[in-house]
Design an enzyme around this catalytic site. Structure first.
Site, PDB file in Angstrom:
ATOM      1  N   GLY A  80       0.799  -1.220   0.000  1.00 13.32           N
ATOM      2  CA  GLY A  80       0.000   0.000   0.000  1.00 13.32           C
ATOM      3  C   GLY A  80       0.834   1.272   0.000  1.00 13.32           C
ATOM      4  N   THR A  81       1.919   1.268   0.758  1.00 13.51           N
ATOM      5  CA  THR A  81       2.749   2.467   0.859  1.00 13.51           C
ATOM      6  C   THR A  81       3.300   2.839  -0.515  1.00 13.51           C
ATOM      7  OG1 THR A  81       3.350   1.884   3.111  1.00 13.51           O
ATOM      8  CG2 THR A  81       4.831   3.412   1.968  1.00 13.51           C
ATOM      9  N   CYS A 104       2.347   2.660  11.260  1.00 13.70           N
ATOM     10  CA  CYS A 104       3.326   3.532  10.615  1.00 13.70           C
ATOM     11  C   CYS A 104       3.671   4.739  11.465  1.00 13.70           C
ATOM     12  CB  CYS A 104       2.805   4.004   9.268  1.00 13.70           C
ATOM     13  SG  CYS A 104       2.413   2.635   8.224  1.00 13.70           S
ATOM     14  N   SER A 132      -3.520  -3.667  -0.764  1.00 12.13           N
ATOM     15  CA  SER A 132      -2.370  -4.347  -0.165  1.00 12.13           C
ATOM     16  C   SER A 132      -2.758  -5.761   0.249  1.00 12.13           C
ATOM     17  CB  SER A 132      -1.907  -3.544   1.056  1.00 12.13           C
ATOM     18  OG  SER A 132      -0.818  -4.179   1.671  1.00 12.13           O
ATOM     19  N   SER A 133      -1.798  -6.658   0.196  1.00 11.76           N
ATOM     20  CA  SER A 133      -2.067  -8.077   0.422  1.00 11.76           C
ATOM     21  C   SER A 133      -2.119  -8.469   1.907  1.00 11.76           C
ATOM     22  CB  SER A 133      -0.975  -8.878  -0.302  1.00 11.76           C
ATOM     23  OG  SER A 133      -0.660 -10.073   0.326  1.00 11.76           O
ATOM     24  N   HIS A 134      -1.249  -7.835   2.730  1.00 14.65           N
ATOM     25  CA  HIS A 134      -1.110  -8.368   4.099  1.00 14.65           C
ATOM     26  C   HIS A 134      -2.216  -7.945   5.047  1.00 14.65           C
ATOM     27  CE1 HIS A 134       0.690  -4.828   6.363  1.00 14.65           C
ATOM     28  NE2 HIS A 134       0.773  -4.407   5.118  1.00 14.65           N
TER      29      HIS A 134
HETATM   30  C1  LIG Z   1      -4.992   2.962   4.935  1.00 13.20           C
HETATM   31  C2  LIG Z   1      -3.621   2.380   4.703  1.00 13.20           C
HETATM   32  N1  LIG Z   1      -2.930   2.752   3.617  1.00 13.20           N
HETATM   33  C3  LIG Z   1      -1.720   2.266   3.352  1.00 13.20           C
HETATM   34  C4  LIG Z   1      -1.111   1.363   4.187  1.00 13.20           C
HETATM   35  C5  LIG Z   1       0.252   0.840   3.846  1.00 13.20           C
HETATM   36  O1  LIG Z   1       0.169  -0.450   3.328  1.00 13.20           O
HETATM   37  P1  LIG Z   1       1.456  -1.413   3.316  1.00 13.20           P
HETATM   38  O2  LIG Z   1       1.678  -1.825   4.733  1.00 13.20           O
HETATM   39  O3  LIG Z   1       1.076  -2.540   2.431  1.00 13.20           O
HETATM   40  O4  LIG Z   1       2.586  -0.628   2.779  1.00 13.20           O
HETATM   41  C6  LIG Z   1      -1.778   0.954   5.352  1.00 13.20           C
HETATM   42  C7  LIG Z   1      -1.126   0.030   6.288  1.00 13.20           C
HETATM   43  O5  LIG Z   1      -1.167   0.215   7.491  1.00 13.20           O
HETATM   44  C8  LIG Z   1      -3.072   1.472   5.620  1.00 13.20           C
HETATM   45  O6  LIG Z   1      -3.754   1.112   6.702  1.00 13.20           O
END
Ligand SMILES: Cc1ncc(COP(=O)(O)O)c(C=O)c1O
Length: 377
Positions: free
Chosen positions: A69-70, A323, A197-199
Site C-alpha cells: 500500500g505504501t 506507521c 495491499s495483500s497483508h
Molecule cells: C490505509 C492504509 N494505507 C496504506 C497502508 C500501507 O500499506 P502497506 O503496509 O502494504 O505498505 C496501510 C497500512 O497500514 C493502511 O492502513
C-alpha cells in the site's frame, strides 16, 4: 496470544501459504526471462493480474503489482501528478490519510504546489459540500481514502468520484483497509486509481497492487523501467503475487459472510463491555464504519497503558496506525478529529480478524474491565 491488531497486519491464510510455497518452488523463474520456465512464471503472473482485475471489476491491463500500500499510494500519486501537472497547481487530500499519502502531498507543498487538506466532521466523515467548496478551476488531483485504519470510517468514494469527475479532477483512493472487506466496483463510478495491499487480507507482506484506469494519463516515475509496463521497477515477486491473489479471491468470495461475522464479534464486544460503557468513547461514524476496527478511549486511562496491560496477558492491540509507531505525535485520526491532548492519549485500537473467536472477545473485555475497575492490575 490473542491477536487483535489485524488492521496493522493479518496472519497469512493456509491457502495463501500453500500457494506461496508451490509458486516459489515451481514458478521461481523470472517472468521476464525468455526461456520456457520464465514463460511459465509470466503466465502465472498474468493469470493473477486477470484475477485481481476481476475482483474490482477492472481490466487486466489496468492492474500493476507493487510492494504494498505504501508504495502503491506514493508511486500512483507521483505518476498521476507527473502526467497532469501542466493542467493546474492545486491538489486536494484529507487530514485522515495514511502517512504515505501525506508524504507525497508534503513533498508537493515543498515544491510550491497548493495543497488543500479536507477536514472531517465529528464522525470522521468528509462532507461532500466541503470538497465542492475546496475545488478550484486549477485543481488537478485529489486523494481521499476509502476506509480509515484507526477508526474504520468509510468515506463515500462513489459520491466523491462523481463530484470530482464533474469538475475534471483526477481521483485516487487508498483502498488498503477496504479491499476484500467491502465491494469495490471501479466500473460503477468515476475513479482513476486505487491502491490495495495483500497483508491486510491474509496474504503475504510486501505485495500489493494498483488500479490505474486506462483512460487516465500517467507517467513512469523511473524513466528506464520496463517491469509492470513502466510503472514499477524490479523483478516481479511472482510467488508473493500468486499468494496475494489467492488471499484476495478468498476475501472477496467470502466478503458478505466475513462482514457479518465481524459485526457479530464487534457487537458482542460492546455487550461484554456494558458495565463500563459510561466510560467508553468509540470514535467514528456508527453508520459508515467497518466493524473490524474499534478505535476507542476509556476515561481516566491512557491508550499506552491499555496496550501494555493487555500485552502482559498476551493480547495484541495498538494505539494507532503502525506507521506512526515511534513518533510522539497523537494518532492521525485523533488529530483529524481535533481531540484534546488528553483525549488523544486515551486512544487505542482493537482490530478484529477472521481468526478471532468469541472466547477471545470475552477475554479481552474481561481484561479491560478488570484493569479499569482496579482488579488484576
Ligand atoms: C490505509 C492504509 N494505507 C496504506 C497502508 C500501507 O500499506 P502497506 O503496509 O502494504 O505498505 C496501510 C497500512 O497500514 C493502511 O492502513
Amino acid at each position: 496470544m490473542i491477536y487483535l491488531d489485524n488492521a496493522a497486519t493479518t496472519p497469512m491464510s493456509a491457502a495463501a501459504l500453500d500457494v506461496y510455497v508451490k509458486a516459489a518452488t515451481e514458478y521461481f523463474a523470472n517472468p521476464s526471462s525468455l526461456h520456457e520456465h520464465g514463460e511459465k512464471a509470466k503466465q502465472l503472473l498474468e493469470t493473477c493480474r486477470r484475477e485481481i482485475s476481476k475482483l474490482i471489476h477492472a481490466k487486466p491491463s489496468e492492474i500493476f503489482f507493487t510492494s504494498g500500500g505504501t508504495e502503491g499510494n506514493i508511486r500512483t500519486l507521483q505518476s498521476l501528478y507527473a502526467a497532469n501537472k501542466h493542467k493546474g497547481n492545486h491538489v486536494i487530500t484529507s487530514v485522515l490519510e495514511h502517512p504515505s499519502v501525506q508524504t507525497f502531498f508534503l513533498a508537493l507543498e515543498k515544491k510550491g504546489v497548493d495543497v488543500s487538506y479536507l477536514e472531517v466532521d465529528s464522525n470522521g466523515l468528509i462532507p461532500l459540500e466541503q470538497i465542492e467548496r475546496t475545488l478550484r478551476p486549477d485543481t488537478i488531483l485529489a486523494s481521499i481514502q476509502h476506509v480509515n485504519s484507526e477508526i474504520g470510517v468509510i468515506q463515500p468514494i462513489n459520491d466523491i468520484g462523481n463530484l470530482l469527475k464533474k469538475h475534471g479532477v483526477l481521483f485516487h483512493s487508498d483502498c488498503v483497509q477496504s479491499f476484500g472487506k467491502l465491494p469495490i466496483h471501479v466500473d460503477q463510478f468515476p475513479i482513476d486509481a486505487i491502491s490495495i495491499s495483500s497483508h491486510k487480507i491474509y496474504g503475504p507482506k510486501g505485495i500489493g497492487a494498483v488500479y490505474l484506469s486506462r483512460d487516465t494519463p500517467w507517467e513512469p516515475v523511473d524513466l528506464l523501467t520496463t517491469h509492470e509496463h513502466g510503472f514499477r521497477p524490479g523483478t516481479v515477486n511472482t510467488p508473493g503475487i500468486a499468494a496475494f491473489t489467492t488471499a484476495a479471491s478468498d476475501a472477496v468470495k467470502n466478503q458478505e459472510n466475513s462482514l457479518n461475522y465481524i459485526w457479530e464479534l464487534r457487537n458482542f464486544f460492546f455487550e461484554e463491555m456494558k458495565e463500563i460503557q459510561h466510560l467508553i468513547k468509540v470514535e467514528g461514524s456508527k453508520n459508515q464504519q467497518l466493524p473490524h476496527i474499534i478505535g476507542m478511549g476509556i476515561k481516566g486511562f491512557e491508550g499506552q497503558y491499555m496496550l501494555l496491560t493487555l500485552d502482559r496477558f498476551g493480547i495484541c492491540i495498538s494505539t494507532g496506525s503502525a506507521c506512526q509507531t515511534g513518533k510522539q505525535d497523537p494518532s492521525i485520526a485523533m488529530k483529524a478529529l481535533n481531540k484534546s491532548a488528553q483525549e488523544a492519549k486515551r486512544f487505542f485500537r482493537i482490530s478484529i480478524g477472521l481468526q478471532t473467536t468469541k472466547q477471545e472477545i470475552t477475554t479481552i473485555a474481561d481484561r479491560i474491565k478488570n484493569s479499569v475497575m482496579g482488579k488484576g492490575r
